[in-house]
Every structure is written in structure tokens, then in C-alpha cells.
Design an enzyme around this catalytic site. Structure first.
Site, PDB file in Angstrom:
ATOM      1  N   ARG A 100       0.925  -1.145  -0.073  1.00 27.40           N
ATOM      2  CA  ARG A 100       0.027  -0.192  -0.138  1.00 27.40           C
ATOM      3  C   ARG A 100       0.912   1.076   0.011  1.00 27.40           C
ATOM      4  O   ARG A 100       0.352   2.422  -0.470  1.00 27.40           O
ATOM      5  CB  ARG A 100      -0.872  -0.063   1.279  1.00 27.40           C
ATOM      6  CG  ARG A 100      -2.045   1.059   1.158  1.00 27.40           C
ATOM      7  CD  ARG A 100      -3.081   0.793   2.110  1.00 27.40           C
ATOM      8  NE  ARG A 100      -2.624   1.072   3.534  1.00 27.40           N
ATOM      9  CZ  ARG A 100      -3.211   0.632   4.570  1.00 27.40           C
ATOM     10  NH1 ARG A 100      -4.498   0.192   4.415  1.00 27.40           N
ATOM     11  NH2 ARG A 100      -2.822   0.914   5.719  1.00 27.40           N
ATOM     12  N   LYS A 145      -2.600   6.514   1.261  1.00 23.66           N
ATOM     13  CA  LYS A 145      -2.675   7.130   2.464  1.00 23.66           C
ATOM     14  C   LYS A 145      -1.738   8.413   2.548  1.00 23.66           C
ATOM     15  O   LYS A 145      -0.627   8.136   2.927  1.00 23.66           O
ATOM     16  CB  LYS A 145      -1.944   6.003   3.476  1.00 23.66           C
ATOM     17  CG  LYS A 145      -2.305   5.971   4.882  1.00 23.66           C
ATOM     18  CD  LYS A 145      -2.088   4.823   5.706  1.00 23.66           C
ATOM     19  CE  LYS A 145      -2.282   4.869   7.066  1.00 23.66           C
ATOM     20  NZ  LYS A 145      -3.424   5.284   7.574  1.00 23.66           N
ATOM     21  N   GLU A 180     -16.229   5.721   4.991  1.00 23.08           N
ATOM     22  CA  GLU A 180     -15.459   5.529   6.137  1.00 23.08           C
ATOM     23  C   GLU A 180     -15.187   6.365   7.035  1.00 23.08           C
ATOM     24  O   GLU A 180     -15.733   7.644   7.053  1.00 23.08           O
ATOM     25  CB  GLU A 180     -13.981   5.061   5.654  1.00 23.08           C
ATOM     26  CG  GLU A 180     -12.899   6.061   4.918  1.00 23.08           C
ATOM     27  CD  GLU A 180     -11.680   5.501   4.760  1.00 23.08           C
ATOM     28  OE1 GLU A 180     -11.071   4.537   5.437  1.00 23.08           O
ATOM     29  OE2 GLU A 180     -11.151   6.146   3.648  1.00 23.08           O
TER      30      GLU A 180
END
Ligand code: PLP
Ligand code: COI
Length: 344
Positions: free
Chosen positions: A83, A186, A222
Site C-alpha cells: 500500500r 494514505k 469510512e
């Protein structure tokens, strides 16, 4: 190495505590150096650097935990590595190769091994890999240099309640991330976008926000720092399908455990906010949040309460939490090979 003796392990919350060592590696002229441990916890950065002007930075969040017999384990570190590379690619940054990522994480943990909390306190050593654009710059371009940094800090629960239900505001004004933006990586910008709405939610008495899709404001996305899942009246465990949310490693693990260990029907699909009345249980999941039951949600000037009127965690959240935390602590068999031991 045993946990540090002169340390109050019971008082930990999710706050920075300085540990002795961190790992730094530098990218310049097209290549990474080997990287090394340093003691200084501040960095000097060029005043024009892309990371501080244009948000060219990304990070990861991982944990090292101590098992009953004193060993130290990481949970699915390669998934964080992948990620981190996805984030770097999206932001046009130099990717940290797998070996360097693992070396940085392992060296940072090993060098601070006595800060991995004792078994059984619900505490862990939080690991924060960071990648930032460095070097002289003014215009909007990728940086000429990058710093890969890994620091660690012992932490307690992210939500101070621990495994107790939290209340969320359904945020239907502010958006966290756009469908083809950077919500699926992220990047720090996703978190700065959420600071003001978070402050407003907390001022209104909620712990956090759950965001809706930016296009239609119809579907759950989220929480500010965690994914969500819902256990519905029809017995299914659903989690939002969206291109704008972070692909959570905890969520993927929890959905797999629910299906394989408990025979629950799991589904990743668009979850409409209009389904709120059919929710029996809901949970927030992530490295820092672990599984935090969601007891209630405020939406359209109404408070929707879930299992036990939001007063206690429901059975689905509880069994998933127990399984995940037992697995991470190596208390139960690691059937899927999700643990990596850190051996000093
Ligand atoms: N969503 C956001 C916005 C997060 O910050 C996090 C934390 O890492 C997660 C989801 C959960 O991801 P993971 O389970 O990989 O930690
Ligand atoms: C994590 O769960 O690791 C996160 O990154 C959450 C963080 C923003 C505190």
C-alpha cells in the site's frame, strides 16, 4: 528483550512517546541509500520542499505486539509495504523497495524492542513509516529528493474508550475524498481535510465522523481513520465498496475471518445511508482502531442506536475482535500466515 521496567505501561493512550531510535533512508539522483538508525527525532527540511507545500507525502500505520511468551510479532507487514508503494505511485514519489521497507520497519522495531508493551494490556508498539518529498523546490513538481523514515511509539487504544461503543456523526456536508482523488491511498491531505469536520463532530458530542460518498452523499464511505462494516438484519456483514476509501488491511482480515471462521455471509458493496435502520451492529476497523464497535450514529437530526441501544458491543463485533486480537498476539493458530516474528 523484556519490556522496559521503569515505564508506566498502564497509562498509555494514542500519543507520541519518544523512543531512542528511528530509521532514515534517502533517495537522491535516482537511487536509495542503505538507510540507517538515527537518534534525533527532528528533521531539517528545505523551505520549498514539496511535502510541506503541496502535500507530496504518504505514510503507513502498523503495530508490533508481544505474545504471552514474550516474542514480538507484526501483522501482515507486506500488505502495508504494497500500500505504501501504491501511495508513492499515486503521488509520483520514489517507491520504497520491498527490502528497504522491511529493513526500515524491522530495524526500527528491533532497536526499540524494550518499548514493545507487555502482553495482555491492550497496548502495542505503533510503527509509522513515512515518505516525504525533500530538497530545493518552488513549483508544483515531484521532489528531487525523498526521505523514508520509520519511527515507533508505544500506544494504547486509539479511541480512549477501547473496546466500547463509540458514536459517529454521519457527515453529510464535508467530504473526505473524491471518487478519483487520493482517498484510496494514505496521503496526509486526506487527514487534514478531515480535521475541521472532526472538530465539529466532537463539539456536537460525537467521537468521530463517518463520511458519505462525495458524489451523491448517499453511501457510507469510512471513518476519519478507519474503515467500517455493518451487520444487517438479514445476517450479512457488509462493508462499503468505494474508490475513495483506504483499502484497510484490518478490514480485509476481518471480512475473511467472519466468512471462514464464523460462516457469516460477507459482501463488499455500496451501503446506502438509507439502510441505517436495518443495521444491527456496526464497527470501525483499522490498525489503530482495531475493531471499535459503533453504538450509534447521528443522521438527519436523529440518533440511530444499534445493538443494546449502543450501550455494549454486539456479539458479531465481539467475536471478530476476540479472534483478531488473539491472532495478533499469537494466542491462537496463525492459519493464514499473517504474523511475522521480529527476532533481535
Ligand atoms: N481508513 C483510514 C482513513 C485509515 O487511516 C486507516 C488506518 O490505517 C484505515 C482505514 C485502516 O487501515 P488498516 O486496517 O490497513 O490500518
Ligand atoms: C492507523 O490505523 O494506522 C492509522 O493510520 C490511523 C491514524 C491516522 C491514527
Amino acid at each position: 528483550m523484556e519490556p522496559k521496567k521503569d515505564f508506566d505501561w498502564k497509562k498509555l493512550s494514542f500519543q507520541y512517546i519518544k523512543t531512542p531510535y528511528r530509521f532514515h533512508a534517502h533517495w537522491k539522483d535516482g537511487k536509495w541509500d542503505e538507510g540507517n538508525l538515527v537518534t534525533e527525532n527532528t528533521i531539517a527540511i528545505h523551505e520549498g520542499a514539496t511535502s510541506i507545500h503541496y502535500g507530496q507525502q504518504c505514510f503507513e500505520g502498523m503495530k508490533a505486539q508481544r505474545s504471552k511468551d514474550g516474542r514480538v510479532f507484526l501483522f501482515r507487514p507486506k500488505e502495508n509495504m504494497k500500500r505504501f508503494q501504491d501511495s508513492a505511485r499515486r503521488l509520483l514519489m520514489a517507491e520504497v523497495p520491498e527490502e528497504l521497507f522491511m529493513k526500515g520497519v524491522l530495524e526500527a522495531v528491533k532497536a526499540n524492542m524494550e518499548y514493545v508493551p507487555p502482553y495482555g494490556l491492550g497496548a502495542s508498539l505503533y510503527i509509522r513509516p513515512l515518505l516525504i518529498g525533500m530538497g530545493e523546490n518552488l513549483g508544483v513538481h515531484p521532489a528531487p529528493e525523498y526521505l523514508f523514515l520509520v519511527f515507533v511509539s508505544p500506544v494504547g487504544p486509539y479511541f480512549k474508550e477501547g473496546f466500547k461503543p463509540i458514536s459517529l456523526k454521519v457527515e453529510d456536508h464535508y467530504d473526505r475524498a473524491a471518487p478519483n482523488g487520493i482517498g484510496n491511498v494514505k496521503a496526509g491531505g486526506n487527514y487534514s481535510a478531515a480535521l475541521l469536520p472532526l472538530k465539529k463532530a466532537q463539539a456536537a458530542g460525537f467521537n468521530e465522523n463517518v463520511y458519505l460518498d462525495a458524489k451523491e452523499h448517499k453511501y457510507f464511505e469510512e471513518v476519519g481513520a478507519a474503515n467500517v462494516f455493518f451487520h444487517f438484519k438479514d445476517g450479512t456483514l457488509a462493508t462499503p465498496k468505494s474508490s475513495a476509501i483506504l483499502p484497510s488491511i484490518t478490514r480485509r482480515s476481518v471480512m475473511e475471518v467472519a466468512a471462514d471462521e464464523y460462516g457469516i455471509e460477507t459482501i463488499e458493496r455500496k451501503v446506502g445511508v438509507d439502510e441505517i435502520e436495518n443495521i444491527v451492529e456496526a464497527g470501525a476497523c483499522g490498525t489503530a482502531a482495531v475493531i471499535t464497535p459503533i453504538g450509534s450514529m447521528g443522521y438527519n437530526n436523529q440518533i440511530y442506536k444499534f445493538y443494546a441501544q449502543g450501550k455494549e458491543p454486539g456479539p458479531v463485533c465481539t467475536k471478530l475482535y476476540n479472534y483478531l486480537t488473539s491472532l495478533q498476539l499469537n494466542d491462537i493458530e496463525d492459519k493464514k500466515g499473517w504474523l511475522t516474528e521480529v527476532i533481535k
